[in-house]
Design an enzyme around this catalytic site. Structure first.
Site, PDB file in Angstrom:
ATOM      1  N   HIS A  56       0.835  -1.211   0.000  1.00 14.86           N
ATOM      2  CA  HIS A  56       0.000   0.000   0.000  1.00 14.86           C
ATOM      3  C   HIS A  56       0.862   1.250   0.000  1.00 14.86           C
ATOM      4  O   HIS A  56       1.614   1.497   0.937  1.00 14.86           O
ATOM      5  CB  HIS A  56      -0.901   0.004   1.243  1.00 14.86           C
ATOM      6  CG  HIS A  56      -1.926   1.087   1.237  1.00 14.86           C
ATOM      7  ND1 HIS A  56      -2.985   1.088   0.349  1.00 14.86           N
ATOM      8  CD2 HIS A  56      -2.076   2.204   1.991  1.00 14.86           C
ATOM      9  CE1 HIS A  56      -3.732   2.158   0.570  1.00 14.86           C
ATOM     10  NE2 HIS A  56      -3.197   2.858   1.554  1.00 14.86           N
ATOM     11  N   GLN A  61       2.622  11.382  -1.656  1.00 13.88           N
ATOM     12  CA  GLN A  61       2.713  11.892  -0.280  1.00 13.88           C
ATOM     13  C   GLN A  61       4.152  11.893   0.241  1.00 13.88           C
ATOM     14  O   GLN A  61       4.456  12.543   1.242  1.00 13.88           O
ATOM     15  CB  GLN A  61       1.785  11.091   0.640  1.00 13.88           C
ATOM     16  CG  GLN A  61       0.308  11.349   0.301  1.00 13.88           C
ATOM     17  CD  GLN A  61      -0.665  10.546   1.151  1.00 13.88           C
ATOM     18  OE1 GLN A  61      -0.293   9.913   2.122  1.00 13.88           O
ATOM     19  NE2 GLN A  61      -1.933  10.564   0.757  1.00 13.88           N
ATOM     20  N   ARG A 212     -16.125   5.751   2.803  1.00 14.41           N
ATOM     21  CA  ARG A 212     -16.383   7.198   2.801  1.00 14.41           C
ATOM     22  C   ARG A 212     -16.581   7.690   1.370  1.00 14.41           C
ATOM     23  O   ARG A 212     -17.405   8.537   1.102  1.00 14.41           O
ATOM     24  CB  ARG A 212     -15.186   7.949   3.407  1.00 14.41           C
ATOM     25  CG  ARG A 212     -15.099   7.879   4.908  1.00 14.41           C
ATOM     26  CD  ARG A 212     -13.929   8.724   5.414  1.00 14.41           C
ATOM     27  NE  ARG A 212     -12.718   7.938   5.562  1.00 14.41           N
ATOM     28  CZ  ARG A 212     -11.536   8.272   5.071  1.00 14.41           C
ATOM     29  NH1 ARG A 212     -11.383   9.379   4.376  1.00 14.41           N
ATOM     30  NH2 ARG A 212     -10.490   7.496   5.273  1.00 14.41           N
ATOM     31  N   GLU A 237     -10.120   3.026   9.416  1.00  8.43           N
ATOM     32  CA  GLU A 237      -8.853   3.622   9.844  1.00  8.43           C
ATOM     33  C   GLU A 237      -9.074   4.551  11.035  1.00  8.43           C
ATOM     34  O   GLU A 237      -8.219   4.679  11.894  1.00  8.43           O
ATOM     35  CB  GLU A 237      -8.224   4.395   8.684  1.00  8.43           C
ATOM     36  CG  GLU A 237      -6.898   5.069   9.048  1.00  8.43           C
ATOM     37  CD  GLU A 237      -6.224   5.784   7.890  1.00  8.43           C
ATOM     38  OE1 GLU A 237      -6.843   5.875   6.811  1.00  8.43           O
ATOM     39  OE2 GLU A 237      -5.078   6.229   8.059  1.00  8.43           O
ATOM     40  N   HIS A 271      -5.608  -1.040   6.728  1.00  7.83           N
ATOM     41  CA  HIS A 271      -5.701  -0.539   8.119  1.00  7.83           C
ATOM     42  C   HIS A 271      -6.515  -1.459   9.041  1.00  7.83           C
ATOM     43  O   HIS A 271      -5.967  -2.053   9.951  1.00  7.83           O
ATOM     44  CB  HIS A 271      -6.240   0.895   8.199  1.00  7.83           C
ATOM     45  CG  HIS A 271      -5.449   1.887   7.417  1.00  7.83           C
ATOM     46  ND1 HIS A 271      -4.088   2.034   7.586  1.00  7.83           N
ATOM     47  CD2 HIS A 271      -5.804   2.770   6.438  1.00  7.83           C
ATOM     48  CE1 HIS A 271      -3.649   2.974   6.753  1.00  7.83           C
ATOM     49  NE2 HIS A 271      -4.659   3.432   6.049  1.00  7.83           N
ATOM     50  N   ASP A 322       2.235   3.282   2.800  1.00  5.20           N
ATOM     51  CA  ASP A 322       1.103   4.215   2.824  1.00  5.20           C
ATOM     52  C   ASP A 322       1.486   5.662   2.567  1.00  5.20           C
ATOM     53  O   ASP A 322       1.701   6.058   1.428  1.00  5.20           O
ATOM     54  CB  ASP A 322       0.349   4.043   4.151  1.00  5.20           C
ATOM     55  CG  ASP A 322      -1.016   4.722   4.140  1.00  5.20           C
ATOM     56  OD1 ASP A 322      -1.426   5.204   3.080  1.00  5.20           O
ATOM     57  OD2 ASP A 322      -1.676   4.777   5.194  1.00  5.20           O
TER      58      ASP A 322
END
Ligand code: ZN
Length: 455
Positions: A56, A61, A212, A237, A271, A322
Site C-alpha cells: 500500500h 505523499q 467514505r 482507519e 488498516h 502508505d
C-alpha cells in the site's frame, strides 16, 4: 542464466547453507540448489531472502513528509487536520512532479528491501477536477517511474466518487481524485494498456477508496469489474469513519463489508484499525489480507490493529508504506510488534511459543504481500519471480547458531539497510544503493525546490 550464490538463504523449508539460485532471462527463478559450490561467474552474497511486496503506497505523499509535523491551529491535531494539509499540497503537483516523486519513492522502497509495490493511485484529474486529455495521464507517470526504477508494480487505479459515507459531494483537494462509474471503466481500460507496455511481472487491480468515498451500489459494481484481480480498499482507519458508517449504514465498516460484499482472498483491506473482536475473527476467516501500515498509522494517530487476535484466528497480513512519511520495511514490522507489546504489557506477542518474532512477521509479510499484489513471489522457488534481497554482511553473524538471528537483528536492531535487491530478476540495488540513485535523486530534489517556491 545468471546465478547467485548465498552462504545462507531462507528457502521454502527453512534456512539452508551454500545455496545456488539460477535466474532465467524472463526474471523468474529457474533453479534452487543447496549444499553446493558456487558456479563460475556467480554473484556471492551472505544472507539471501525472498523479497517482500509493499502492499500500500500513495507515492505523491512522499514529497510532503515532514511538512505535517507542526501542530495546526485547531484544538486537536488529528488525521483530519493532516488530511487538509495533504489536500492543499497535492494541488501543487504537476504530472512531471508526480513522476519524479514516484520514482524517488520507488527507489527508496527497493533500497529498503521491497521488490514490488501496489500503488494505490488516486490522483487522476487536474487541480480543481478538470480532466486531462489522456484519462491515463497520471497512470502513465507512475508507469514511467516503474520503468526508471525497475520495481515490480501492481497498479491500483482508485475509484473516489463522494465526500463522505452520507454521499456528500466532493470538495477541495478531493476534486483531483473524483470519478464516476462510466468514466472509471474507460480509465481502467487505459490503465490496462499502460500496464501491458511495462515488464511482464506488472499487475493491475481495482481500488475503491473507502466506504467514505464509494457508496454501496458503486462498490458492488466495482467488484465485477476485473473479477480475478486484486481488490483493495481502506477501511476502519479512524473512529470518525466508524461513527459515520454506524449512522449511515447501520453497521460498523468491517461488519457491514463482510455482511454485504463478497470479501475473499483477492481483497486487501487497508488498516482495519477499529474492529470489535468478532469483526477481527470474521475478517481473518474471510481469507482477505489485512494491509497494515504501522509507521503511517502511528504517525497519523490512527490506533492499534489487534494483531494478536487476528493472527491467532489464522488471518493473513502484509505491510505497506502508505503515506511514505518514512520508507522502511524493517520498521513497519518492528512497529507492528511493538504496538502489541505496548498495549498488552508483554513481549514477543506475535510469535508462538519458541518462535522468532522476526521470522514469523517476515514470513507473514511475504505471503500476505504476494497475495495482495496478485504476484507470483514470496518464496525462492522455481517458476516464481526472482524477487530477492540480500542482507548486509555481518547481520547476525556473531551468534549465528540461533538460526533466525539474521532476521531478528535486521528487523529489531538494525537500520534496515539491505545490500542487494532484485525485482523479478532486475538487479537494481547493489551495495546498498539503487543503481540509478544519482539521477533519480537529482530530479526529485529539483522538483521539491520548485514545489517549495509555491508553498
Ligand atoms: Zn492509504
Amino acid at each position: 542464466m545468471r546465478t547467485i550464490f548465498a552462504a545462507t538463504a531462507l528457502l521454502e523449508d527453512g534456512w539452508a547453507k551454500d545455496v545456488l539460485v539460477g535466474i532465467d532471462d524472463d526474471g523468474r527463478v529457474a533453479s534452487v540448489a543447496k549444499d553446493v559450490k558456487a558456479a563460475p561467474g556467480s554473484m556471492h552474497v551472505e544472507t539471501l531472502l525472498p523479497a517482500a511486496c509493499n502492499l500500500h503506497s500513495h507515492t505523491f505523499q512522499r514529497a510532503m513528509a515532514g511538512l505535517t509535523e507542526r501542530r495546526g491551529p485547531s484544538e486537536r491535531d488529528s488525521f483530519w487536520t493532516w488530511r487538509e494539509v495533504m489536500y492543499r499540497f497535492l494541488d501543487l503537483l504537476s504530472p512531471e512532479d508526480i513522476e519524479a516523486v514516484a520514482a524517488f519513492a520507488f527507489m527508496e522502497m527497493q533500497e529498503a528491501g521491497f521488490a514490488a509495490v501496489a500503488e494505490f493511485h488516486y490522483l487522476h484529474n487536474r487541480p480543481g477536477g478538470g480532466a486531462y486529455d489522456d484519462p491515463g495521464e497520471l497512470s502513465v507517470r507512475i508507469a514511467a517511474a516503474q520503468a526508471s526504477t525497475g520495481i515490480g508494480l501492481t497498479l491500483l487505479p482508485v475509484y473516489y466518487a463522494q465526500g463522505g459515507v452520507d454521499g456528500r459531494p466532493l470538495a477541495g483537494g478531493q476534486l483531483r481524485f473524483g470519478n464516476r462509474l462510466d468514466g472509471f471503466a474507460a480509465e481502467m481500460e487505459r490503465a490496462g494498456e499502460i500496464v501491458k507496455g511495462l515488464s511482464p511481472d506488472t499487475g493491475l487491480g481495482v481500488a475503491p477508496h473507502s466506504l467514505r468515498a464509494v457508496g454501496p451500489a458503486d462498490l458492488e459494481a466495482l467488484t465485477g469489474m476485473l473479477p480475478d484481480a486484486p481488490f483493495h480498499m481502506h477501511i476502519a482507519e479512524q473512529e470518525g469513519e466508524v461513527e459515520e458508517a454506524l449512522a449511515e449504514l447501520g453497521a460498523r465498516p468491517v461488519e457491514w463489508l463482510l455482511a454485504n460484499m463478497p470479501v475473499d482472498k483477492r481483497w486487501c483491506l487497508i488498516h482495519c484499525t477499529h474492529m470489535e473482536p468478532r469483526e477481527t475473527e470474521a475478517l481473518a476467516r474471510s481469507g482477505a489480507v489485512a494491509g497494515l501500515c504501522p509507521v503511517t498509522e502511528a504517525n497519523l494517530g490512527d490506533g492499534i490493529f489487534d494483531g494478536a487476535r487476528f493472527l491467532a484466528s489464522g488471518g493473513s497480513i502484509g505491510v505497506g508504506s502508505d503515506s511514505n512519511i518514512r520508507i522502511t520495511l524493517n520498521e513497519e514490522l518492528r512497529q507492528f510488534e511493538y504496538s502489541q507489546r505496548l498495549r498488552d504489557h508483554a513481549r514477543v506477542v506475535l510469535a508462538g511459543a519458541g518462535q522468532s518474532a522476526g521470522r514469523v512477521l517476515y514470513g507473514k509479510a511475504l505471503a500476505g504481500g504476494a497475495q495482495a499484489l496478485g504476484r507470483q513471489s514470496g518464496r525462492i522457488a522455481p517458476g516464481l519471480w526472482a524477487d530477492l534481497v540480500a542482507l548486509q554482511r555481518g547481520e547476525g553473524l556473531m551468534l549465528a547458531k540461533q538460526p533466525d538471528l539474521p532476521l531478528d537483528n535486521w528487523i529489531f536492531c538494525g537500520d534496515g539497510k539491505v545490500s542487494d535487491l532484485w525485482s523479478a530478476g532486475r538487479h537494481r540495488v547493489a551495495e546498498g544503493r539503487h543503481v540509478r540513485r544519482e539521477e533519480i535523486a537529482r530530479r526529485y530534489h529539483e522538483c521539491l525546490t520548485a514545489i517549495a517556491a509555491k508553498l
